[in-house]
Design an enzyme around this catalytic site. Sequence first.
Site, mmCIF file in Angstrom:
data_model
loop_
_atom_site.group_PDB
_atom_site.id
_atom_site.type_symbol
_atom_site.label_atom_id
_atom_site.label_comp_id
_atom_site.label_asym_id
_atom_site.label_seq_id
_atom_site.Cartn_x
_atom_site.Cartn_y
_atom_site.Cartn_z
ATOM 1 N N CYS A 117 41.983 50.138 47.321
ATOM 2 C CA CYS A 117 41.059 50.771 46.371
ATOM 3 C C CYS A 117 40.826 52.242 46.737
ATOM 4 O O CYS A 117 41.698 53.073 46.509
ATOM 5 C CB CYS A 117 39.762 49.976 46.274
ATOM 6 N N HIS A 220 41.670 44.749 45.162
ATOM 7 C CA HIS A 220 41.071 44.274 46.417
ATOM 8 C C HIS A 220 41.640 42.909 46.806
ATOM 9 O O HIS A 220 40.995 41.877 46.588
ATOM 10 C CB HIS A 220 39.554 44.173 46.261
ATOM 11 N N GLU A 222 41.684 41.531 49.607
ATOM 12 C CA GLU A 222 40.831 40.840 50.577
ATOM 13 C C GLU A 222 39.837 39.914 49.895
ATOM 14 O O GLU A 222 39.359 38.942 50.513
ATOM 15 C CB GLU A 222 40.098 41.851 51.470
#
Length: 243
Positions: A117, A220, A222
């Site tokens: 990001c 993202h 994660e």
Amino acid sequence: MSRPLIAVTCSTFYGKPWGEYSNNQRLDYVPQEYIASVEMAGGLPLCLPLVEDPETIGAIMERVDGLILTGGPDINPQFYDQEPRPNLGEIDYELDLLELETARMAVDTGRPVLGICRGIQLLAAAFGGELIQDIPTETENTLNHDQKASKAVMTHKVFIDRSSLLHEIVGQEEIWVNSKHHQAVGTLPQGFAAAAHSSDGLIEAMENPNYPFLLGLQWHPEGTSGVDEPSLRIFQALVEACR
């Protein structure tokens, strides 16, 4: 098999003072999903705090095997030779300086780098690219890239270049991703190539094919690595490159 040590950049905010006669405390932090993703992929995460001394940064980078540049606030546009436009968000000048220095050190010393990001935008600024400061006001007919949803929720597709490292990692030409940004890479740095786009043409991933592992993603992974195989593979590929 050894577990490589991967530095994960912190963001910062100012919390309550330690006591009645103290100033507000600066707190460095990393969202837990980054830490969990590195662990699941077989790496050892190390939170990289906001330090000002380049020698300290250099000493830390000498001891780690790779770097993750995390999400966070907008980047000061002076770092990509633009002046601020009306919808530029909050910036953190000290964080910009730290991460620009850290990214360049990592690349100069051959360490694998994953930018997420803000991280892809930081890589663009660090190596001579430019950003779109505000997608809704500077582009036309674009998707909503700032979804009001949990980080665990996929909201739009990205389309991956078959010749890219990213395609080699995830093994798919299109994937669903989460999305929470109002800026994007507008001009690629020299030597970088776009690895993925959204359906509206915005750059969703970039990489440097002349470098073993230098990858930036606008979404993202994660947030979805615990349930989505392509997301986890990205962190596994970073860990493997760090070995």
